[in-house]
Design a protein around this motif. Structure first.
Motif, PDB file in Angstrom:
ATOM      1  N   GLN A  29       0.817  -1.090   0.060  1.00 55.22           N
ATOM      2  CA  GLN A  29       0.087   0.057  -0.217  1.00 55.22           C
ATOM      3  C   GLN A  29       0.848   1.407  -0.064  1.00 55.22           C
ATOM      4  OE1 GLN A  29      -1.907   1.109   3.587  1.00 55.22           O
ATOM      5  NE2 GLN A  29      -3.781   1.671   2.694  1.00 55.22           N
ATOM      6  N   ASN A  30       1.983   1.051   0.724  1.00 53.79           N
ATOM      7  CA  ASN A  30       2.770   2.283   0.946  1.00 53.79           C
ATOM      8  C   ASN A  30       4.081   2.242  -0.065  1.00 53.79           C
ATOM      9  OD1 ASN A  30       2.108   3.858   3.574  1.00 53.79           O
ATOM     10  ND2 ASN A  30       1.708   1.469   3.851  1.00 53.79           N
ATOM     11  N   PHE A  31       4.198   1.356  -0.733  1.00 51.78           N
ATOM     12  CA  PHE A  31       5.714   1.276  -1.263  1.00 51.78           C
ATOM     13  C   PHE A  31       5.533   0.648  -2.707  1.00 51.78           C
ATOM     14  CE2 PHE A  31       6.956   1.311   3.112  1.00 51.78           C
ATOM     15  CZ  PHE A  31       7.559   2.670   3.129  1.00 51.78           C
ATOM     16  N   THR A  32       6.278   1.106  -3.772  1.00 51.07           N
ATOM     17  CA  THR A  32       6.857   0.239  -4.842  1.00 51.07           C
ATOM     18  C   THR A  32       8.028  -0.275  -4.815  1.00 51.07           C
ATOM     19  OG1 THR A  32       5.267   1.879  -6.318  1.00 51.07           O
ATOM     20  CG2 THR A  32       7.069   0.313  -7.414  1.00 51.07           C
ATOM     21  N   LEU A  33       8.351  -1.569  -5.033  1.00 55.85           N
ATOM     22  CA  LEU A  33       9.525  -2.266  -4.829  1.00 55.85           C
ATOM     23  C   LEU A  33      10.343  -2.162  -5.946  1.00 55.85           C
ATOM     24  CD1 LEU A  33       8.009  -5.639  -3.523  1.00 55.85           C
ATOM     25  CD2 LEU A  33       8.490  -3.570  -2.293  1.00 55.85           C
ATOM     26  N   LYS A  34      11.648  -2.006  -5.733  1.00 54.71           N
ATOM     27  CA  LYS A  34      12.524  -1.487  -7.091  1.00 54.71           C
ATOM     28  C   LYS A  34      13.834  -2.379  -6.983  1.00 54.71           C
ATOM     29  CE  LYS A  34      15.720   1.673  -9.124  1.00 54.71           C
ATOM     30  NZ  LYS A  34      16.163   3.222  -9.084  1.00 54.71           N
ATOM     31  N   SER A  35      14.105  -3.249  -8.072  1.00 51.06           N
ATOM     32  CA  SER A  35      15.261  -4.063  -7.826  1.00 51.06           C
ATOM     33  C   SER A  35      16.478  -3.526  -8.202  1.00 51.06           C
ATOM     34  CB  SER A  35      15.060  -5.197  -8.665  1.00 51.06           C
ATOM     35  OG  SER A  35      16.171  -5.994  -8.923  1.00 51.06           O
ATOM     36  N   LEU A  36      17.553  -3.733  -7.779  1.00 55.78           N
ATOM     37  CA  LEU A  36      19.045  -3.345  -8.122  1.00 55.78           C
ATOM     38  C   LEU A  36      19.782  -3.879  -9.328  1.00 55.78           C
ATOM     39  CD1 LEU A  36      20.700  -3.200  -4.599  1.00 55.78           C
ATOM     40  CD2 LEU A  36      19.270  -1.416  -5.724  1.00 55.78           C
ATOM     41  N   VAL A  37      19.030  -4.817  -9.840  1.00 58.33           N
ATOM     42  CA  VAL A  37      19.336  -5.623 -11.050  1.00 58.33           C
ATOM     43  C   VAL A  37      18.154  -5.794 -12.044  1.00 58.33           C
ATOM     44  CG1 VAL A  37      21.149  -6.808  -9.653  1.00 58.33           C
ATOM     45  CG2 VAL A  37      19.034  -7.879 -10.042  1.00 58.33           C
ATOM     46  N   ASP A  38      18.438  -6.235 -13.176  1.00 52.28           N
ATOM     47  CA  ASP A  38      17.396  -6.474 -13.936  1.00 52.28           C
ATOM     48  C   ASP A  38      16.650  -7.793 -13.600  1.00 52.28           C
ATOM     49  OD1 ASP A  38      15.887  -7.709 -16.153  1.00 52.28           O
ATOM     50  OD2 ASP A  38      17.138  -6.665 -17.627  1.00 52.28           O
ATOM     51  N   PRO A  39      15.041  -7.650 -13.394  1.00 51.27           N
ATOM     52  CA  PRO A  39      14.361  -8.601 -12.754  1.00 51.27           C
ATOM     53  C   PRO A  39      14.625 -10.005 -13.450  1.00 51.27           C
ATOM     54  CG  PRO A  39      12.977  -6.667 -12.866  1.00 51.27           C
ATOM     55  CD  PRO A  39      14.378  -6.362 -13.645  1.00 51.27           C
ATOM     56  N   GLN A  40      14.971  -9.831 -14.472  1.00 51.57           N
ATOM     57  CA  GLN A  40      15.471 -11.360 -15.223  1.00 51.57           C
ATOM     58  C   GLN A  40      16.434 -11.926 -14.692  1.00 51.57           C
ATOM     59  OE1 GLN A  40      15.383 -10.449 -19.724  1.00 51.57           O
ATOM     60  NE2 GLN A  40      13.140 -10.174 -20.066  1.00 51.57           N
ATOM     61  N   PRO A  63      17.944 -16.851  -0.983  1.00 53.01           N
ATOM     62  CA  PRO A  63      19.173 -16.035  -1.406  1.00 53.01           C
ATOM     63  C   PRO A  63      19.104 -14.703  -0.729  1.00 53.01           C
ATOM     64  CG  PRO A  63      17.635 -16.093  -3.172  1.00 53.01           C
ATOM     65  CD  PRO A  63      17.080 -17.060  -2.032  1.00 53.01           C
ATOM     66  N   SER A  64      20.213 -13.969  -0.324  1.00 56.12           N
ATOM     67  CA  SER A  64      20.318 -12.687   0.034  1.00 56.12           C
ATOM     68  C   SER A  64      19.864 -11.695  -1.135  1.00 56.12           C
ATOM     69  CB  SER A  64      21.715 -12.341   0.831  1.00 56.12           C
ATOM     70  OG  SER A  64      21.758 -13.440   1.808  1.00 56.12           O
ATOM     71  N   TYR A  65      19.585 -10.608  -1.001  1.00 57.82           N
ATOM     72  CA  TYR A  65      19.398  -9.652  -1.988  1.00 57.82           C
ATOM     73  C   TYR A  65      18.933  -8.307  -1.135  1.00 57.82           C
ATOM     74  CZ  TYR A  65      14.257  -9.681  -0.784  1.00 57.82           C
ATOM     75  OH  TYR A  65      13.024  -9.587  -0.399  1.00 57.82           O
ATOM     76  N   GLU A  66      19.142  -7.292  -2.112  1.00 52.36           N
ATOM     77  CA  GLU A  66      18.779  -5.863  -1.552  1.00 52.36           C
ATOM     78  C   GLU A  66      17.845  -5.185  -2.665  1.00 52.36           C
ATOM     79  OE1 GLU A  66      21.988  -3.452  -0.887  1.00 52.36           O
ATOM     80  OE2 GLU A  66      22.892  -4.611   0.473  1.00 52.36           O
ATOM     81  N   LEU A  67      16.840  -4.409  -1.940  1.00 46.58           N
ATOM     82  CA  LEU A  67      15.826  -3.581  -2.855  1.00 46.58           C
ATOM     83  C   LEU A  67      15.696  -2.174  -2.074  1.00 46.58           C
ATOM     84  CD1 LEU A  67      12.271  -4.662  -2.118  1.00 46.58           C
ATOM     85  CD2 LEU A  67      14.277  -5.103  -0.504  1.00 46.58           C
ATOM     86  N   CYS A  68      14.999  -1.259  -3.057  1.00 48.72           N
ATOM     87  CA  CYS A  68      14.614   0.027  -2.603  1.00 48.72           C
ATOM     88  C   CYS A  68      13.266   0.088  -2.408  1.00 48.72           C
ATOM     89  CB  CYS A  68      14.963   0.819  -3.825  1.00 48.72           C
ATOM     90  SG  CYS A  68      16.897   0.962  -4.052  1.00 48.72           S
TER      91      CYS A  68
END
Length: 508
Positions: free
Chosen positions: A472-483, A499-504
């Motif tokens: 409701q509050n955020f749009t998720l953004k990947s640091l790499v191409d989603p593919q 797996p470990s990952y980061e996002l915005c």
């Protein structure tokens, strides 16, 4: 000369008699072993399976890095019901939705006992608590825990309100990141753990509380180690692996430290207990202990409260937080799914009020996505082992009493008879042709039957409210191409580690 010969002859006779004695002992042992095996076989007609090697059984046929895959592969040859030797112990494996449902639902009482799992026995001090126990102990602790979780409302706040409050604190933490990339692991662990902490301990912790962070680190260490290869080997050869240094030793120390923390909280509760106004699960357990203080065989004692609280705390923290972080990774890869969720949230809830459980019935797509996330990630592919309570006629076989049985939940969640695309992420698995939510018989992430997860209702509530509030509050953004995002777990033993990952987190 004669005496020398006589001495040599005497020595040879002594060696011969010793050898004969050893041979006789070995023959007796062999006869007893064969007799015992035949006696055991006469009790049951176990399903077929791969031929075991002496002592180690079928261990060489199993991949420690992906135990479920190895066991599932064997089912292709031996069928959905087969026997495998974990060391010298015979274990029955059930693969497929039909086989698991037949055991856990149609024959629920027969398969209701907890199977042998030395790791669980080790951390539960021989079967204390609600997860590892059996018999009357399990019945009493489970009945009490269910009643307390269902009926107790802990002061003026309901459990739903506590989750809503924690979801708000979590989104505020994400807002503080100012769109910078973060690893969501400990964010989710802190938020989810605070929900179960408010239930069992009576209060939440500040996210920066050092004792709280230490507690979460201990829990993460213990559960991660249990999925390691040495952790799995402990369940096969506990007496040997117990003496070997490795990550499992750290996990035992971590569990011990968590137990100590719980003991401290119990002592604090004793000192401030108001019998007329219990604040949380520990207070309720203490009152039950007082009621049964004169009962000789009571299950409500110090070991009972520590281990049952540990079971609730550990299961209530790790499973939901892991599902949340795995779920966001999946949504990063499937931006179209996230976009559709945003539209449904905007239509049903809007942006100006907090989501509530009443919204779920009007959000079939969100509901389907959460169910599909749980199905796809398959968090506990082997389930927790069961044990039959009597000699059980199962299909064309007879499973002897006390045999350990693995109900392969992963085989249910990816059964091609239940799911059209078992190895793909498709929310449509839980939607009908009109877009309405539809339950699927293959949905079994919490197990089923008598041993279904104690906190299933709480977990479902948390998953809906946390996922919905975040999106409701955020749009998720990947640091790499989603593919390029890899959804395969980095560890898959008795549990899966994503797996470990980061996002915005971008504010909407």
């Amino acid at each position: 000369m004669i005496s020398s010969i006589a001495g040599e002859h005497s020595a040879n006779m002594e060696i011969l008699s010793t050898s004969t004695l050893l041979l006789i002992v070995c023959l007796i042992f062999l006869i007893l072993s064969i007799t015992h095996a035949r006696k055991h076989q006469s009790k049951g007609r176990l399903p077929p399976g791969p031929t075991p090697l002496p002592i180690i059984g079928n261990i060489l046929q199993l991949n420690g890095k992906d135990l479920f895959k190895s066991l599932n592969k064997l089912s292709e040859k031996y069928g959905p019901v087969y026997t495998i030797h974990m060391g010298m112990e015979k274990v029955v494996i059930l693969c497929s939705c039909d086989a698991v449902k037949e055991a856990l639902i149609d024959k629920a009482d027969d398969f209701s006992a907890r199977g042998r799992m030395p790791l669980l026995e080790r951390i539960s001090s021989g079967g204390h608590g609600v997860v590892s126990s059996n018999g009357e102990r399990w019945k009493q602790l489970r009945r009490f825990s269910l009643m307390t979780l269902r009926n107790f409302r802990m002061g003026k706040k309901s459990i739903e309100e506590r989750i809503q409050e924690e979801a708000y604190f979590l989104t505020e933490e994400f807002r503080k990141t100012n769109c910078q990339s973060v690893n969501p692991n400990f964010y989710f662990a802190k938020a989810v753990s605070n929900v179960i902490c408010s239930v069992v301990f009576g209060s939440r912790f500040e996210y920066g509380d050092k004792r709280f962070l230490q507690l979460l680190a201990l829990l993460h260490e213990s559960l991660r180690s249990f999925s390691s290869i040495l952790g799995q080997m402990y369940n096969v050869f506990p007496k040997v692996v117990e003496k070997i240094p490795g990550p499992h030793q750290k996990s035992f120390k971590a569990v011990h430290d968590i137990h100590k923390f719980i003991e401290e909280r119990v002592k604090m509760h004793k000192e401030t207990l108001n019998p007329g106004s219990p604040r949380d699960f520990i207070d309720c357990f203490l009152l039950k202990m007082e009621q049964e203080k004169d009962v000789l065989q009571t299950e409500f004692h110090m070991q009972g409260i520590v281990h049952t609280t540990f079971d609730l705390f550990s299961a209530g923290t790790e499973s939901v937080s892991t599902t949340l972080r795995y779920g966001l990774l999946i949504l990063l890869k499937h931006a179209d799914v996230e976009e559709r969720i945003h539209k449904e949230i905007d239509h049903v809830i809007g942006r100006n009020r907090a989501p509530c459980m009443e919204d779920r019935s009007r959000m079939p797509y969100m509901d389907a996505v959460i169910h599909e996330i749980q199905r796809f990630i398959d968090l506990a592919p082997l389930g927790v082992p069961h044990k039959v309570t009597c000699d059980v006629h199962f299909r064309d076989f007879i499973i002897p009493k006390d045999t350990t049985v693995y109900t392969m939940l992963g085989s249910v969640l990816r059964d091609p008879k239940q799911f059209k695309y078992p190895n793909e992420f498709k929310p449509e698995h839980f939607l009908d042709e009109n877009g309405k939510f539809r339950m699927n018989d293959g949905y079994m992430p919490f197990s089923s039957g008598k041993r279904i997860c104690l906190g299933v209702g709480l977990a479902k509530m948390e998953l809906f409210l946390f996922f919905t509030t975040i999106l409701q509050n955020f749009t998720l953004k990947s640091l790499v191409d989603p593919q390029d995002l890899d959804l395969k777990p980095k560890m898959s033993g008795f549990g899966k580690v994503p797996p470990s990952y980061e996002l915005c987190f971008l504010p909407r």
